[in-house]
Each structure stands twice: as structure tokens, then as C-alpha cells.
Scaffold this motif. Structure first.
Motif, PDB file in Angstrom:
ATOM      1  N   LEU A   1       0.825  -1.127   0.080  1.00 43.30           N
ATOM      2  CA  LEU A   1       0.014   0.006   0.048  1.00 43.30           C
ATOM      3  C   LEU A   1       0.769   1.337  -0.143  1.00 43.30           C
ATOM      4  O   LEU A   1       1.838   1.272   0.712  1.00 43.30           O
ATOM      5  N   GLY A   2       0.615   2.149  -0.875  1.00 43.79           N
ATOM      6  CA  GLY A   2       1.559   3.566  -1.003  1.00 43.79           C
ATOM      7  C   GLY A   2       0.577   4.684  -0.824  1.00 43.79           C
ATOM      8  O   GLY A   2      -0.651   4.761  -1.232  1.00 43.79           O
ATOM      9  N   TYR A   3       0.991   5.767   0.152  1.00 39.65           N
ATOM     10  CA  TYR A   3       0.559   6.780   0.331  1.00 39.65           C
ATOM     11  C   TYR A   3       1.547   8.036   0.190  1.00 39.65           C
ATOM     12  O   TYR A   3       2.610   8.067   0.407  1.00 39.65           O
ATOM     13  N   LEU A   4       0.978   9.236  -0.218  1.00 38.90           N
ATOM     14  CA  LEU A   4       1.511  10.513  -0.396  1.00 38.90           C
ATOM     15  C   LEU A   4       1.258  11.220   0.898  1.00 38.90           C
ATOM     16  O   LEU A   4       0.093  11.414   1.186  1.00 38.90           O
ATOM     17  N   VAL A   5       2.173  11.404   1.771  1.00 41.23           N
ATOM     18  CA  VAL A   5       1.801  12.036   3.100  1.00 41.23           C
ATOM     19  C   VAL A   5       2.641  13.412   3.157  1.00 41.23           C
ATOM     20  O   VAL A   5       3.714  13.550   3.110  1.00 41.23           O
TER      21      VAL A   5
ATOM     22  N   GLY B   1      -3.910   7.617  -1.230  1.00 42.44           N
ATOM     23  CA  GLY B   1      -3.402   6.260  -1.031  1.00 42.44           C
ATOM     24  C   GLY B   1      -3.705   5.455  -2.236  1.00 42.44           C
ATOM     25  O   GLY B   1      -4.606   5.635  -3.097  1.00 42.44           O
ATOM     26  N   THR B   2      -2.967   4.243  -2.637  1.00 39.80           N
ATOM     27  CA  THR B   2      -3.070   3.490  -3.673  1.00 39.80           C
ATOM     28  C   THR B   2      -2.569   2.129  -3.512  1.00 39.80           C
ATOM     29  O   THR B   2      -1.718   2.059  -2.670  1.00 39.80           O
ATOM     30  N   THR B   3      -2.726   0.825  -4.142  1.00 36.91           N
ATOM     31  CA  THR B   3      -2.525  -0.193  -4.091  1.00 36.91           C
ATOM     32  C   THR B   3      -1.210  -0.380  -4.813  1.00 36.91           C
ATOM     33  O   THR B   3      -1.774  -0.091  -6.308  1.00 36.91           O
TER      34      THR B   3
ATOM     35  N   ASP C   1      -1.857  -1.275  17.818  1.00 37.12           N
ATOM     36  CA  ASP C   1      -3.032  -1.907  17.514  1.00 37.12           C
ATOM     37  C   ASP C   1      -3.450  -1.539  15.918  1.00 37.12           C
ATOM     38  O   ASP C   1      -4.061  -2.283  15.231  1.00 37.12           O
ATOM     39  N   GLU C   2      -2.749  -0.431  15.227  1.00 38.22           N
ATOM     40  CA  GLU C   2      -3.123  -0.209  13.970  1.00 38.22           C
ATOM     41  C   GLU C   2      -2.457  -1.277  13.059  1.00 38.22           C
ATOM     42  O   GLU C   2      -2.882  -1.703  11.859  1.00 38.22           O
TER      43      GLU C   2
ATOM     44  N   ARG D   1      -7.147   0.867   6.153  1.00 32.38           N
ATOM     45  CA  ARG D   1      -6.829   0.806   7.473  1.00 32.38           C
ATOM     46  C   ARG D   1      -5.305   1.301   7.449  1.00 32.38           C
ATOM     47  O   ARG D   1      -4.718   1.813   8.441  1.00 32.38           O
ATOM     48  N   GLY D   2      -4.816   0.957   6.475  1.00 39.06           N
ATOM     49  CA  GLY D   2      -3.225   1.802   6.095  1.00 39.06           C
ATOM     50  C   GLY D   2      -3.406   3.125   6.159  1.00 39.06           C
ATOM     51  O   GLY D   2      -2.202   3.620   6.721  1.00 39.06           O
TER      52      GLY D   2
END
Length: 289
Positions: free
Chosen positions: A7-11, A25-27, A67-68, A80-81
Motif C-alpha cells: 500500500l502506498g500513500y503520499l503524506v 493512497g493506492t495499492t 493496534d493499527e 486501515r493503512g
């Protein structure tokens, strides 16, 4: 073991922002050049992530990040990610900058493994991103520019509910100091601390220095080690290891050998901790008289 889900995210940086930019986010597909590079990081993580850490609890057997992570291992969805990505956004300042955040998951022979990794990204790319969406091609274009500089945290275990209390981290961003990693990546984002406590690591170092000053073969080496004990005051509150401190002090080979001979296990020489002034002064003070 290769990752079975990425899973990838631009933060964007969001610390202190009332209305921070959205996390997109994207898979990531399990094929292609980007997958090959991320898969390599996933597979090498057990060799590269050498600094042991533990999740911190406030008197209870509970930690929000743990937990996460556990929830994601049970059901690895983008939503969730995103909780972890938003948590990273909340501790990222303008100095940290924009980042690409990947969650790499895999399982083999009943053992679950997850790597959390952050790569730097160019702030200008935000103009190209549609709010709330993220394209794989866009992620790949950014990633290929910074694939060699990253922070990562590794967690591994069989029992998801009972395990995953300890992990290991690495920082491949040359410009970052160990202390920045300790505060931003380990403490603020992962809600963790070094596995070796400040007092335990500092006492081990102080005792090694004191004993080495007594057992060194030559007067010159003894004097060098005594000088090193005095100079440790410059590193109080800093993140160190025994071997790292010897290098920072530019000690000679005989002095380093004398110190390392006082440590019963070679793995403890690279064990990382925050140097505690009280422990050093209590355990090595008389050697400097």
C-alpha cells in the motif's frame, strides 16, 4: 519472503496544521520495476533494520500504533493503512517535508511480516495530485527519484494478537541525524523507544570505559581512555552505541579494543541508546580523578 501486499500513500507535512492536505493512497501492483525495488527493501529489511525498538505503553498492555499495525495485518486494506499514513502526517513538519509512505506485508510458514517505510518526495509534486486520489504511475515517478534514501521499521511474528511488541528500524537518509530519527520516526510516529533503556546502555558503556582504563596495556592508551570518559559529557542526551561513540571520539585501535574487550557480547557494541549523564558519572567518575 516477498511482499504479498503493498500500500502506498503520499503524506504531506501536517504537524501544527489546522487543515492539513489529504493523504492519498493506492495499492501498488505486485509486478514491475517499482515492485522489484520495494520487494528488495522488504527482503533486505532483516539485515538493514538493526536498531531494536519496543512499543511504549502507559501502564497498560496497549499501544495505538501496535493496534493499527495488528489491524492492518489482519485485514490489509487502504483504509486501515490510511490511519498509519495520517498518523505520520500528524508528526511531519515542514522540515520533514512531503513523503511517500509504503506498507509492505507478507506471510510465510505462519510468520507475518510488515515493513513501514518512508521516502522523501519533492514538495512540488502536490500540484500534480488530484485531491484524495493517487495514481500508481504518479507514485512510481516520485519513488524512482528517491529509492535509495528512506526510513524503515520492521515487525515480524507468528501471533498477531500476542506478538508484535518489538521491532527494528533503519535510516538510510544520510542528512538525518540519529537523534532526529529517535524523536521523529521512533518516538513521535511509532510511539516507541529503544529496546535498551538509557540507564542500562549508559551503565554498560561507563563500566566498559572504566575497566578498560584499568586494564589497557600502555600508559598512552590508559590516558586516551580517561580522556574519552571526560569527553562523553559532550554526548549526554544523544543517541549513541559503544562502537559509534568510539568512532565519534576518533579513538585509536588499541583503545577501541580495550573498551570492546569489556563487553561480553559483540552485538551489544552496536546496541543503541540515549546517553544518560547520571549513569556515566556514577559508574565511571572515579576513573577520571
Amino acid at each position: 519472503m516477498k511482499p504479498s501486499k503493498i500500500l502506498g500513500y503520499l503524506v504531506p507535512p501536517g504537524k501544527g496544521h489546522e487543515d492539513p492536505e489529504a493523504v492519498g493512497g493506492t495499492t501498488v501492483p505486485l509486478s514491475g520495476k517499482m515492485f522489484s525495488m520495494l520487494s528488495g527493501i522488504f527482503e533486505k529489511s532483516e539485515e538493514e533494520c538493526k536498531v531494536p525498538i519496543r512499543f511504549v505503553t502507559a501502564g497498560t498492555q496497549q499501544n495505538d500504533v501496535r493496534d493499527e499495525v495488528r489491524d492492518l495485518l489482519k485485514n490489509p486494506t487502504l483504509l486501515r493503512g490510511e490511519k498509519l499514513a495520517e498518523r505520520l502526517r500528524g508528526v511531519s513538519t515542514g522540515k520533514s517535508g512531503l513523503g511517500l509512505f509504503f506498507l509492505l506485508l507478507g506471510q510465510e510458514s505462519g510468520t507475518h511480516k510488515i515493513v513501514l517505510s518512508r521516502f522523501p518526495a519533492n514538495q512540488g509534486v502536490l500540484a500534480e495530485q488530484e485531491k484524495g486520489t493517487l495514481q500508481v504511475e504518479f507514485v512510481e515517478r516520485i519513488f524512482m527519484k528517491s529509492a535509495k534514501t528512506y526510513k524503515a521499521a520492521l515487525y515480524k511474528g507468528k501471533g498477531i494478537d500476542s506478538g508484535f511488541w518489538n521491532g527494528h528500524v533503519v535510516d538510510r537518509q544520510i542528512a538525518s541525524s540519529q537523534d532526529q530519527v529517535a524523536h521523529y520516526w521512533i518516538r513521535d510516529f511509532l510511539l516507541s523507544a529503544f529496546l535498551t533503556t538509557s540507564k542500562a546502555g549508559s551503565k554498560r558503556l561507563a563500566v566498559a570505559l572504566k575497566e578498560a582504563s584499568k586494564t589497557a596495556d600502555s600508559l598512552q592508551t590508559k590516558q586516551e581512555i580517561l580522556a574519552a570518559i571526560a569527553l562523553t559529557r559532550n554526548f549526554y542526551g544523544k543517541t549513541v552505541s559503544i562502537r559509534d561513540l568510539s568512532a565519534r571520539l576518533n579513538l585509536s585501535a588499541p583503545a577501541r579494543t580495550a573498551i570492546e574487550n569489556q563487553v561480553e557480547n559483540d552485538t551489544l557494541l552496536t546496541d543503541t541508546f540515549v546517553l544518560d549523564s547520571d549513569e556515566v558519572q556514577h559508574n565511571a567518575a572515579y576513573a577520571t580523578v
